[in-house]
Design a protein around this motif. Sequence first.
Motif, PDB file in Angstrom:
ATOM      1  N   PHE A 159      24.923   5.900  -1.248  1.00  0.00           N
ATOM      2  CA  PHE A 159      25.601   4.881  -0.436  1.00  0.00           C
ATOM      3  C   PHE A 159      27.040   4.638  -0.883  1.00  0.00           C
ATOM      4  CE2 PHE A 159      21.019   3.866  -0.554  1.00  0.00           C
ATOM      5  CZ  PHE A 159      20.726   4.163   0.765  1.00  0.00           C
ATOM      6  N   HIS A 160      27.714   5.731  -1.246  1.00  0.00           N
ATOM      7  CA  HIS A 160      29.098   5.621  -1.714  1.00  0.00           C
ATOM      8  C   HIS A 160      29.946   4.900  -0.668  1.00  0.00           C
ATOM      9  CE1 HIS A 160      32.959   7.898  -3.110  1.00  0.00           C
ATOM     10  NE2 HIS A 160      32.848   6.739  -3.715  1.00  0.00           N
ATOM     11  N   GLY A 161      29.769   5.326   0.603  1.00  0.00           N
ATOM     12  CA  GLY A 161      30.567   4.732   1.680  1.00  0.00           C
ATOM     13  C   GLY A 161      30.208   3.269   1.910  1.00  0.00           C
ATOM     14  N   GLU A 162      28.900   3.013   2.098  1.00  0.00           N
ATOM     15  CA  GLU A 162      28.468   1.662   2.446  1.00  0.00           C
ATOM     16  C   GLU A 162      28.689   0.667   1.308  1.00  0.00           C
ATOM     17  OE1 GLU A 162      26.903   4.489   2.782  1.00  0.00           O
ATOM     18  OE2 GLU A 162      25.336   4.460   4.323  1.00  0.00           O
ATOM     19  N   ALA A 163      28.381   1.084   0.093  1.00  0.00           N
ATOM     20  CA  ALA A 163      28.390   0.133  -1.014  1.00  0.00           C
ATOM     21  C   ALA A 163      29.776  -0.053  -1.622  1.00  0.00           C
ATOM     22  CB  ALA A 163      27.406   0.584  -2.088  1.00  0.00           C
ATOM     23  N   TYR A 164      30.540   1.030  -1.673  1.00  0.00           N
ATOM     24  CA  TYR A 164      31.826   0.954  -2.370  1.00  0.00           C
ATOM     25  C   TYR A 164      33.023   1.098  -1.431  1.00  0.00           C
ATOM     26  CZ  TYR A 164      29.332   1.475  -6.811  1.00  0.00           C
ATOM     27  OH  TYR A 164      28.516   1.290  -7.885  1.00  0.00           O
ATOM     28  N   GLY A 165      32.746   1.400  -0.158  1.00  0.00           N
ATOM     29  CA  GLY A 165      33.856   1.716   0.726  1.00  0.00           C
ATOM     30  C   GLY A 165      34.422   3.086   0.436  1.00  0.00           C
ATOM     31  N   GLY A 166      33.584   3.972  -0.091  1.00  0.00           N
ATOM     32  CA  GLY A 166      34.017   5.358  -0.335  1.00  0.00           C
ATOM     33  C   GLY A 166      35.029   5.446  -1.469  1.00  0.00           C
TER      34      GLY A 166
END
Lengths: 455, 194
Positions: free
Chosen positions: A119-126
């Motif tokens: 969930f790199h995108g969802e959790a950290y904003g990529g």
Amino acid sequence: MSDHGAVLEDVRRGMVPAHIYNDEELYALEKERVFGRSWIFVAHESEVPHPGDYVVRRVVDDSFIISRDESGVVRAMFNMCLHRGMQVCRAEVGNASHFRCPYHGWSYKNDGRLVGLPFHGEAYGGEEGFRKKGQTLLPAPSLDVYNGLIFVSLDPQAPPLREYLGDFAFYLDLYTHQSPEGIELVGPQRWRVKANWKIGAENFAGDSYHTPHTDSSVVEIGLFREPKASKRKEGALYWAGSGGGTTYKLPPGTLDERLRYVGYPDEMIARMRTTWSDAQLRMVGDDGFMVSAASVFPNLSLVHNWPKVEDTESDDVVPFISLRQWQPVSADETEVLSWFAVDRNAPQRFKELSYKAYLMCFGSTGMFEQDDVENWVSITSTAAGSMARRLRLNNRMGLLADDKPVSPPLAHFSGPGVAYVGFGEYNQRAMLRAWADCLETPVAPPEPVDLGGTS
Amino acid sequence: MTSRSPGLAPAPRTLGRCLSFGDTRHLEAHQFLVDEAALLDTQDYDTWLSLLTTDIRYLMPVRVTTARGAGFDTAPGMAHFDEDHYSLSRRVARFATEHAWTEDPPSRLRHHVGNVRTFALEDTDDEVVVESAVLLFRSRGDVREPSLISAGREDLLRRDPCRRVPSAGHWMLARRTISVDESVLRTQNLAIFL
């Protein structure tokens, strides 16, 4: 923390305050100033021969994955996930293309690169929130290899390993470079002893004085013909660079005869002849000294002996080599890691007999080792009390009151460094001098590493 | 290296092949192990040695921590014990000298033996395979913590062809594989037998 200046001064003049073998404050200082800067042995390349092979080893409290990546490069990576600090590898040996953290599933290639972040995108904003690209498990600050022996140092400014070893490399070759391909390392056996780590390192460095007494039982049972007092004191003790050791004086003869006496078959002797330098060959062939026990500061030791391993009428002996690490657990406890080493090109039958020789003499079941450890455990527990703070142990064997040697250094010795014949605590003093030098010199505070987000 | 078995943990045996606990061979095998434990507790190693066949193989692999799917749980090519009759006899002879300091004063030893199961072999009545668990309590001196070694054992017992060995059923130990339950032993050495 108290001022340890007086302790270091005592140690340097060869009087050892007994409590240094069981002292919490000194142990804390050792972790920072000895193990925080020295080159520490962790593994041999032959333990990770194929891409993906790994072993997990420690430098005191720090766990490192020693892995061979897909391109064949050996790496040492701090075994802690960059995210919440979980160990990413909980096995001690194996083969893996990736290490996946069991906590949140971050995963790393076997070269340390962070490749999976759920969930790199969802959790950290990529990448904008957590820069994944270019992140790796924290590498050991320094890593270097000599004869396939992998060392790490927690000091990023550590000198090259070869420079650190100095002239001890000459002797290390006799154990680990008997042919161009060098050794293969098997093991380790691991066990914990309630003894301070320094005692074993000092013993292997130079205590030939103990063998006739402590290890007399192995002579009585016909296993070993050497450690009789008369034999032992004819050996040379040498110190060179970061290490020192003991030798046996071989009976008169040519190089070949002397190596055969130790039990080496002719084909191994032929390879030693073309692999070793002239000076190395002279030390064995002309001077007649064969390496036995040795230590590299701070906690790597080696041993080479030649017992009788088969029930035959003949006096045939078989040599073995062992490497071992005295891994501190606390001020009064050490984990011993003991490996069997053998030249990779040795005949198969030789390897089998040499392994047997190792098991009979050293390691967790070794008959030499058993009596040694009994002594060291006893020293450590006795060193804990207040009387041990009053007693300075005499570590001056080989020195007169005016610090002149009882007998002068050997004039004709083909190896580098300084060598003496006879009993003496030259090397134990050298080990403790190196220890004192480390303890009085602070290490630079480590540079913290920030990960990911902040710029 | 060829002479070294990988030392894997004993293969699970089917319950069906396990002898009934009332079977004479099982009773003899069990008694053999308990009698042997008494010899090891009292360090009567000369008698112990007389119960071993001349082709004894006595193996204690080094256990390692590996991933579940790794397919191995012992250190390849390395053992704590990898003994034949000669090397065991040297160990026993050493304890008989006056200079085996590590066991003088002797440890207080107690071998607790349990979980004994005996398996018949198809081709012979003169050999049985015996599994057991052993827990060794070892205490030295008055300062040190005692140590414990827990292990499983797989033994091959063979009947003395001359029926002379004074053990239960004239059984002798022909092979022992000791599967120790720790990767790092918490005892100062293995100057003992399991």
